[in-house]
Design an enzyme around this catalytic site. Structure first.
Site, short mmCIF file in Angstrom:
data_model
loop_
_atom_site.label_atom_id
_atom_site.label_comp_id
_atom_site.label_asym_id
_atom_site.label_seq_id
_atom_site.Cartn_x
_atom_site.Cartn_y
_atom_site.Cartn_z
N ASN A 28 -3.40 -32.07 -41.23
CA ASN A 28 -2.39 -32.21 -40.19
C ASN A 28 -2.93 -31.53 -38.94
OD1 ASN A 28 -0.16 -32.18 -38.54
ND2 ASN A 28 1.08 -30.84 -39.85
N LYS A 36 -1.62 -31.47 -36.10
CA LYS A 36 -0.53 -30.98 -35.24
C LYS A 36 -0.82 -31.38 -33.78
CE LYS A 36 0.42 -27.46 -38.66
NZ LYS A 36 0.93 -26.12 -38.98
N HIS A 81 8.36 -31.86 -41.47
CA HIS A 81 7.56 -30.63 -41.35
C HIS A 81 8.44 -29.52 -40.79
CE1 HIS A 81 4.49 -27.79 -40.14
NE2 HIS A 81 3.67 -28.41 -40.95
N GLY A 124 0.07 -21.07 -40.86
CA GLY A 124 -0.64 -20.52 -39.72
C GLY A 124 -0.71 -19.00 -39.71
N SER A 146 -1.73 -22.08 -44.89
CA SER A 146 -2.93 -21.24 -44.94
C SER A 146 -3.86 -21.61 -46.09
CB SER A 146 -2.56 -19.75 -44.98
OG SER A 146 -1.88 -19.40 -43.79
P1 13P Z 1 -1.96 -24.08 -41.75
O1 13P Z 1 -2.91 -24.67 -42.76
O2 13P Z 1 -2.57 -23.95 -40.39
O3 13P Z 1 -1.31 -22.85 -42.26
O4 13P Z 1 -0.78 -25.17 -41.56
C1 13P Z 1 -0.19 -25.71 -42.68
C2 13P Z 1 0.66 -26.84 -42.24
O5 13P Z 1 1.67 -26.66 -41.59
C3 13P Z 1 0.22 -28.20 -42.60
O6 13P Z 1 1.22 -29.12 -42.35
#
Ligand code: 13P
Length: 247
Positions: free
Chosen positions: A8, A10, A95, A171, A210
């Site tokens: 993802n 984002k 999400h 994150g 993470s």
């Molecule tokens: P991270 O892997 O950056 O923690 O994000 C996870 C996430 O929200 C995937 O959709």
């Protein structure tokens, strides 16, 4: 069921990010064949390019969100049909960043998942508790409530994927313990089996939050973890490939 690893991106990614996709394609086609389905969900601006460029290396494109309606006066929104038209096969819905930033309820999420299925997409339906909910001992009940309200009945006939993403792990570099992941994934499996019978046994349950090259092998090895939803570590081809290879 084959595991699925989805990246993802984002709100990250410009045209030059397609170089990372080329590098991922190179790693996937020159190394040992991946045991997992590989999905990349870039921002909508790059979706068609990712779908076109990924095809030859088996990288599947996915959207990050869709509107519940097929078309109409919804400035800035994207319908599931548009994502499919651009080459997507999957779409993330619900999400936690959408639930928070856009006040999406599980009812909204279910409507989006229905729209996705209606357009031939496979929805990746996200659930997960906040830190205070976990501290209060409510993690399983919160997730159960989200599952019940976010997954449409259409999941009986159509493929859906569930992604468990504890909000406090996204994150942050923090992850639940393997026991906590196992407990939650088993609880989710039990709910799916209760509601959908044998079909519920075949719904993939991804872990997200993470997930990194350093912890992928152990997390992806937990029972009822059928793949991962990867944020930050999906932006670098090398890291994402290491996670895919950990399957
Ligand atoms: P991270 O892997 O950056 O923690 O994000 C996870 C996430 O929200 C995937 O959709």
């Amino acid at each position: 069921m084959s595991p699925l690893i989805a990246g993802n991106w984002k709100m990250n990614g410009l045209t030059h990010s397609l170089d990372e996709l080329s590098e991922l394609a190179r790693l996937l086609t020159t190394g040992e064949a991946p045991r997992a389905l590989v999905v990349v969900c870039p921002p909508a601006t790059l979706l068609a390019a990712v779908a076109a460029q990924g095809a030859s290396s088996g990288i599947i494109a996915g959207g990050q969100d869709c509107h519940a309606n097929a078309s109409g006066a919804h400035t800035g929104d994207i319908s599931a049909g548009m994502l499919a038209d651009a080459g997507a096969q999957y779409v993330i819905v619900g999400h936690s960043e959408r639930r928070n930033d856009h006040a999406e309820t599980s009812d909204t999420v279910r409507a989006k998942a229905e729209a996705a299925i209606g357009s031939g997409l496979k929805p990746i339906i996200c659930v997960g508790e906040t830190e205070s909910q976990r501290d209060a001992g409510e993690a399983e009940s919160v997730v159960a409530g989200q599952l019940a309200a976010s997954i449409p009945d259409a999941a009986e006939q159509h493929e859906v994927i569930v992604a468990y993403e504890p909000v406090w792990a996204i994150g942050t570099g923090r992850t639940p313990t393997l026991d906590e992941i196992s407990q939650m994934h088993n609880a989710i499996r039990a709910r799916l089996a209760d509601r959908f019978g044998e079909r519920g046994e075949t719904i993939r349950i991804l872990y997200g939050g993470s997930l990194k090259p350093q912890n992928a092998r152990e997390i992806l090895g937990v029972d009822n973890v059928n793949g991962g939803l990867v944020g930050g570590a999906s932006l670098l081809a090398k890291d994402f490939y290491t996670i895919i290879s950990a399957v």
